[in-house]
Scaffold this active site. Sequence first.
Site, PDB file in Angstrom:
ATOM      1  N   GLU A  69       0.827  -1.210   0.000  1.00 15.86           N
ATOM      2  CA  GLU A  69       0.000   0.000   0.000  1.00 15.86           C
ATOM      3  C   GLU A  69       0.864   1.264   0.000  1.00 15.86           C
ATOM      4  O   GLU A  69       1.835   1.367   0.743  1.00 15.86           O
ATOM      5  CB  GLU A  69      -0.893  -0.025   1.243  1.00 15.86           C
ATOM      6  CG  GLU A  69      -1.805   1.180   1.408  1.00 15.86           C
ATOM      7  CD  GLU A  69      -2.541   1.146   2.730  1.00 15.86           C
ATOM      8  OE1 GLU A  69      -3.483   1.951   2.893  1.00 15.86           O
ATOM      9  OE2 GLU A  69      -2.191   0.321   3.607  1.00 15.86           O
ATOM     10  N   LYS A 117      -9.655   2.197  -2.807  1.00 16.72           N
ATOM     11  CA  LYS A 117     -10.139   1.701  -1.521  1.00 16.72           C
ATOM     12  C   LYS A 117     -11.455   2.372  -1.160  1.00 16.72           C
ATOM     13  O   LYS A 117     -11.600   3.589  -1.277  1.00 16.72           O
ATOM     14  CB  LYS A 117      -9.088   1.978  -0.438  1.00 16.72           C
ATOM     15  CG  LYS A 117      -9.447   1.433   0.938  1.00 16.72           C
ATOM     16  CD  LYS A 117      -8.352   1.739   1.951  1.00 16.72           C
ATOM     17  CE  LYS A 117      -8.673   1.155   3.311  1.00 16.72           C
ATOM     18  NZ  LYS A 117      -7.656   1.492   4.333  1.00 16.72           N
ATOM     19  N   CYS A 128      -5.452  -2.662   2.776  1.00  9.35           N
ATOM     20  CA  CYS A 128      -5.358  -2.555   4.228  1.00  9.35           C
ATOM     21  C   CYS A 128      -6.537  -3.215   4.920  1.00  9.35           C
ATOM     22  O   CYS A 128      -6.851  -4.360   4.656  1.00  9.35           O
ATOM     23  CB  CYS A 128      -5.185  -1.091   4.636  1.00  9.35           C
ATOM     24  SG  CYS A 128      -4.607  -0.884   6.347  1.00  9.35           S
TER      25      CYS A 128
END
Length: 520
Positions: free
Chosen positions: A279, A336, A391
Amino acid sequence: MPDRGPGWTRLPAWLERRWWRVLAAGLALGVLAALGQAPFGLWPATVLGLAGAYALLGAAPRLRKAALTGWAVGLGYFGLTLVWIVQPFLVDIGRHGWMAPFALIFMAGGMALFWGLGFALARWLAPSGRFGWLGFAAAMGAAEYARGTVFTGFPWGGPGLAWVDTGAAQLAGGVGAFGLSVLTFLGAAALWTALARRHVPGGIAVLAGFAAALVIGGAIGRGAVPDRAGPVILRLVQPNAPQHLKWEPDWIGVFYDRAMALTGEAAEGPAPDLVIWPETAVPTLLGDAPDIQAEIAAAAAPARAIAGIRRLEGRRGYNTLVLFDADGKAGQYYDKHQLVPFGEYMPLGDLLDGFGIHGLAAREGYGYSPGPGAALLTLPEPLGTALPLICYEAIFPADLRAAPGRADWIVQLTNDAWFGTFSGPQQHLAQARFRAIEFGLPFVRAANTGVSAVIDARGHVTAALPLNVAGKLDAPLPGALPPTFYADWGDLPLGAAIVLVLGWFAVARRNPVDPSRRAG
């Protein structure tokens, strides 16, 4: 009626005579139960701690005392489980350090409120009788479901996760990690029921079921996972950039060069088919530095590269996973959509900015914007399709079920440097292992500081890089299993069962006879 159990079973009644005794006992039992979470992995402690908590509930004479008992147990449990929550606030101590103790207290106390409500509901529905343990499991199941969904939810650290290294973990293919939490509450309450010599047959039957589940699950876990039709080699890059240095001007180039060197290293075995960076590993905005993107693609060639990068669209910023084509252009990308409150975005960010309160990952207090939702990446052959996660999206199984189709595998880019160097990254890994079991799919995670890992469809880690180590990992991508019951149905069947049980107790409670005794 006098207590017919052994003398030590009368301890909860003694504790209940003073409110501070039950508070202290609840805290201690909650801490004991939390020892089942990674990195401790002591699942018997979870069962014993929750059994003791059920015993305290049995001594609570009123709803208010039951709620206090549940809150105390939850405070101890989440206080230890979520102790890593202070780590993000220590990255920039000058700006955020003062928030660290409040973050742990408020987070643990807030999560504990759900357990307090669950204990109160259990006391209201089934104050006594042979089926009290069933009411407890249903009430706590409802509380855990609410904890995982209210205000976007935070389903981190449920008791079911304590079974990750046991055969019982394989049951997640049917009931999910949430279902394992409900079964853990059920088994713990049944254990106390048997130990206290109250309605022993029912308690022993539940415990026998647990033992059978461990044996059957262990047998399933030892079953072979099929190989892929065509072999695929993945290279996971772990640059090991500590969060307090990650965006420092003098260090950005160091971590980028490290990642590039790891990407271009010669393979000791078959050449990789795909290189995966973690990430936000690319230190530029998508499209702002085409030369850097071309360098990454060239270093990975002839493999393709996936990397975490930040993206701007107008005034909106996104936390993005990008698949680079051979020229370094964005062939596909995924934004995301499950953002971390107070981390990646600030509720009322513009207002709080005036008080100097900013999101931990935000430059000006506004943070990222959410993407449109779950998606699939169509990768070059023989890579197939991948379900991308960034994440902590990996802790929401419902989001994986929301994808527009079944992927061949799951890929997660994460920066667990935010979670510290102890329990946080280990617990995040445990969540990933459960997603693999729940969906019968291999799960691959590239983590900035670790743990980068390849996980097979039964939740076994087949290859990994440890925490706080820079390196690369070349490993084959395991095959997939057929779709699991949980992948098809999610939490719906168990949720319906919980509603039916709670409804049964609620209706029976209207009768003058004790509902548990009448039901028995």
